[in-house]
Design a protein around this motif. Structure first.
Motif, PDB file in Angstrom:
ATOM      1  N   TRP A   1      30.027  76.578  45.864  1.00 22.98           N
ATOM      2  CA  TRP A   1      29.004  77.124  44.961  1.00 22.98           C
ATOM      3  C   TRP A   1      29.550  77.424  43.569  1.00 22.98           C
ATOM      4  O   TRP A   1      28.842  77.938  42.713  1.00 22.98           O
ATOM      5  CB  TRP A   1      28.312  78.353  45.557  1.00 22.98           C
ATOM      6  CG  TRP A   1      29.116  79.607  45.665  1.00 22.98           C
ATOM      7  CD1 TRP A   1      29.511  80.429  44.655  1.00 22.98           C
ATOM      8  CD2 TRP A   1      29.572  80.228  46.856  1.00 22.98           C
ATOM      9  NE1 TRP A   1      30.197  81.510  45.137  1.00 22.98           N
ATOM     10  CE2 TRP A   1      30.244  81.419  46.501  1.00 22.98           C
ATOM     11  CE3 TRP A   1      29.476  79.901  48.224  1.00 22.98           C
ATOM     12  CZ2 TRP A   1      30.823  82.273  47.427  1.00 22.98           C
ATOM     13  CZ3 TRP A   1      30.041  80.766  49.132  1.00 22.98           C
ATOM     14  CH2 TRP A   1      30.717  81.931  48.731  1.00 22.98           C
TER      15      TRP A   1
ATOM     16  N   ASP B   1      21.578  77.910  43.798  1.00 18.19           N
ATOM     17  CA  ASP B   1      20.460  76.985  43.850  1.00 18.19           C
ATOM     18  C   ASP B   1      20.650  76.101  45.071  1.00 18.19           C
ATOM     19  O   ASP B   1      21.664  75.411  45.201  1.00 18.19           O
ATOM     20  CB  ASP B   1      20.426  76.158  42.566  1.00 18.19           C
ATOM     21  CG  ASP B   1      19.265  75.187  42.567  1.00 18.19           C
ATOM     22  OD1 ASP B   1      19.438  74.075  43.097  1.00 18.19           O
ATOM     23  OD2 ASP B   1      18.203  75.547  42.044  1.00 18.19           O
TER      24      ASP B   1
ATOM     25  N   THR C   1      21.328  72.382  44.338  1.00 16.96           N
ATOM     26  CA  THR C   1      22.677  72.116  43.834  1.00 16.96           C
ATOM     27  C   THR C   1      23.709  72.248  44.940  1.00 16.96           C
ATOM     28  O   THR C   1      24.620  71.414  45.064  1.00 16.96           O
ATOM     29  CB  THR C   1      23.007  73.089  42.688  1.00 16.96           C
ATOM     30  OG1 THR C   1      22.004  72.959  41.673  1.00 16.96           O
ATOM     31  CG2 THR C   1      24.361  72.773  42.084  1.00 16.96           C
TER      32      THR C   1
ATOM     33  N   GLU D   1      22.039  83.502  41.724  1.00 17.58           N
ATOM     34  CA  GLU D   1      22.178  82.315  40.903  1.00 17.58           C
ATOM     35  C   GLU D   1      22.346  81.041  41.728  1.00 17.58           C
ATOM     36  O   GLU D   1      22.314  79.948  41.198  1.00 17.58           O
ATOM     37  CB  GLU D   1      23.376  82.461  39.953  1.00 17.58           C
ATOM     38  CG  GLU D   1      23.216  83.599  38.954  1.00 17.58           C
ATOM     39  CD  GLU D   1      24.395  83.691  38.023  1.00 17.58           C
ATOM     40  OE1 GLU D   1      25.344  82.907  38.201  1.00 17.58           O
ATOM     41  OE2 GLU D   1      24.371  84.546  37.127  1.00 17.58           O
TER      42      GLU D   1
ATOM     43  N   ARG E   1      13.250  68.803  41.268  1.00 16.05           N
ATOM     44  CA  ARG E   1      12.620  69.896  40.521  1.00 16.05           C
ATOM     45  C   ARG E   1      11.358  69.419  39.811  1.00 16.05           C
ATOM     46  O   ARG E   1      10.367  70.148  39.718  1.00 16.05           O
ATOM     47  CB  ARG E   1      13.609  70.468  39.519  1.00 16.05           C
ATOM     48  CG  ARG E   1      14.734  71.261  40.190  1.00 16.05           C
ATOM     49  CD  ARG E   1      15.797  71.664  39.197  1.00 16.05           C
ATOM     50  NE  ARG E   1      16.810  72.496  39.844  1.00 16.05           N
ATOM     51  CZ  ARG E   1      18.022  72.707  39.357  1.00 16.05           C
ATOM     52  NH1 ARG E   1      18.368  72.154  38.200  1.00 16.05           N
ATOM     53  NH2 ARG E   1      18.874  73.479  39.996  1.00 16.05           N
TER      54      ARG E   1
ATOM     55  N   GLU F   1      18.441  76.811  53.293  1.00 21.19           N
ATOM     56  CA  GLU F   1      19.625  77.522  52.826  1.00 21.19           C
ATOM     57  C   GLU F   1      20.488  77.891  54.038  1.00 21.19           C
ATOM     58  O   GLU F   1      20.005  78.520  54.986  1.00 21.19           O
ATOM     59  CB  GLU F   1      19.232  78.793  52.077  1.00 21.19           C
ATOM     60  CG  GLU F   1      18.462  78.528  50.793  1.00 21.19           C
ATOM     61  CD  GLU F   1      18.041  79.814  50.112  1.00 21.19           C
ATOM     62  OE1 GLU F   1      18.307  80.892  50.677  1.00 21.19           O
ATOM     63  OE2 GLU F   1      17.451  79.747  49.028  1.00 21.19           O
TER      64      GLU F   1
END
Length: 483
Positions: free
Chosen positions: A74, A11, A14, A9, A91, A53
């Motif tokens: 997170w 992102d 984010t 989950e 996005r 990441e």
């Protein structure tokens, strides 16, 4: 191992914006954070922009340097408006709309004003809305019509929850039953928190406008001089009663329109009183759509619609309903009496050409517009009896008809008519092609200009000239051709 391996989950966009938000709130520069975790500023920038990441070891180091726990980075804490808009625009740039328009993605730097981000997101949202609107293809419209008709047929066009809402609303304003007065309609508006304002400059594309903030409902001043002011008022209020939100698809729009019209009809012609009225008429073998219309002071179409709501549930009579444009195109249809209307390959009736021999087409040729027109029509599926009227609208002339199977004709006024027709619309030559002699002479020598209203274009049948009755064209040419 990256953090994405730990949580599906997560992102990256984010997470990066949360790191940036915590860093800037703490007054730490990008260079200071990079130095604290022994990384280049460009690497931290890529993490904050969601381009990379971080591994768990690096994330722990970043959290320690920022004075927070790794888990807090997170967890679903609220981002500020700027970060939220940056994520949304990132996005959007990666989505189909930007790609379809050939717009290259760009880096959203801190120098880009927040107002610019807000404007770009608004434009993107409007482009998406217009694309969705265009995506309501004729095929989608037909499928939506078919699904809705199946729903209506499955419950005999009777919506118990809407009947209950109408009953409760009428009770709340002390309506004693029977026809609805204009004063009671205004009382309903007041009960729902609206004051009424009749104006002369209402936009032509609207029937009414509700000011939800100030509880004001604006309607056209012309309603008080022509038409039925109750209908426009109740249609505007019905959407609020039903809690309708902006439709997200053509099917949603269609369902909302049906619910709005149904609830309006249920308020104008209350179920309890109307059912008793119709049962009495059945016992006297004198059911008449005109009598229903006159008793409740509504339009013929409203009375016909309402009859289909109540006929099967209260009278045990299956029925069918048609609204046909003067061009011959079917614009509305309902049936639960096994009548065999023309359909396209999706099963949609709306948009098809009504048989020229059917009551709904024959009524256009009748000189007497004052009295109702009745007709028996023999079909390959049995004999049906219909009553029809012609009404004017902003899109031209329409016929509205209600019909039943032959065995149920005994309950209706007009059953003694001598008008008869033979409809073979299951056979193409009956209504979908002109007689061979006419077609051979004129098919290659004619070019009609389509007059069908633009609002029907979503559900038009396929063909060289959708919505055109070629027989009418060929007969006209034959009659006017030089001898």
């Amino acid at each position: 191992m990256t953090l994405a391996d730990e949580s599906e989950e997560l992102d990256a966009l984010t997470l990066g914006r949360r790191i940036r938000q915590v860093r800037t709130a703490a007054g730490i520069t990008l260079e200071q954070l990079a130095g604290a975790v022994d990384r280049a500023p460009s690497q931290i920038s890529m993490i904050e922009n969601g381009k990379r990441e971080p591994k768990l070891t690096l994330l722990r180091a970043i959290a320690k340097a920022l004075g927070v726990t790794m888990e807090s980075l997170w967890e679903a804490e609220t981002l500020d408006e700027r970060a939220t808009m940056e994520i949304a625009l990132e996005r959007a740039m990666a989505g189909q709309t930007f790609q379809a328009l050939g717009i290259d993605a760009f880096r959203i730097s801190k120098t880009v004003p927040t107002d610019v981000l807000r404007a770009m997101l608004a434009l993107h949202g409007e482009i998406d809305r217009l694309r969705d609107e265009r995506a309501a293809t004729p095929e989608e419209a037909r499928r939506a019509n078919v699904e809705l008709r199946h729903l209506m047929r499955g419950q005999d066009n009777y919506f118990a929850e809407l009947e209950t809402q109408a009953r409760e609303l009428l009770a709340a304003v002390g309506h004693p039953g029977g026809p609805l007065t204009q004063r009671t309609a205004a009382d309903i508006a007041g009960h729902l928190g609206f004051t009424l304002h009749y104006v002369g400059d209402l936009p032509q594309s609207t029937r009414s406008i509700a000011d939800l903030k100030n509880g004001r409902l604006y309607l056209s001043r012309s309603l008080t001089a022509k038409g039925d002011p109750r209908t426009a008022l109740l249609q505007a209020l019905s959407s609020r009663i039903l809690g309708h939100a902006e439709p997200t698809s053509y099917a949603d729009f269609l369902r909302q329109r049906v619910e709005t019209n149904y609830l309006t009809g249920a308020i104008l012609i209350p179920e309890d009183h109307a059912a008793e009225f119709l049962l009495d008429a059945k016992q006297r073998r004198a059911i008449s759509i005109e009598d229903l219309r006159d008793t409740y002071s509504v339009s013929y179409e409203t009375a016909a619609h309402r009859f289909t709501n109540l006929a099967t549930r209260h009278l045990d009579i299956p029925v069918h309903f048609l609204k046909v444009h003067e061009s011959g195109t079917i614009t509305k249809a309902y049936e639960n009496d096994d009548v065999n209307f023309p359909t396209d390959r999706f099963g949609s009736i709306e948009g098809q050409m009504c048989c020229r021999k059917w009551t709904s087409r024959e009524v256009f040729e009748v000189d007497d517009k004052f009295n109702p027109y009745y007709q028996y029509t023999d079909t390959g599926n049995g004999t049906y009896w219909c009553t029809a009227r012609v009404e004017q609208s902003s899109e031209g002339t329409h016929s509205v008809s209600v019909g039943v199977r032959f065995d149920d004709t005994k309950w209706f006024l007009g059953r003694d008519t001598t008008n008869r027709g033979l409809s073979r619309h299951g056979v193409e030559v009956c209504c979908r092609r002109a007689p061979a002699e006419l077609e051979n002479e004129w098919r290659e020598n004619s070019w009609p200009n389509v007059r069908t209203p633009r609002t029907l274009l979503a559900t038009l049948p396929t063909g060289a000239f959708p919505g055109v009755d070629t027989t009418d064209v060929y007969e006209f040419l034959a009659a006017h051709a030089p001898q």
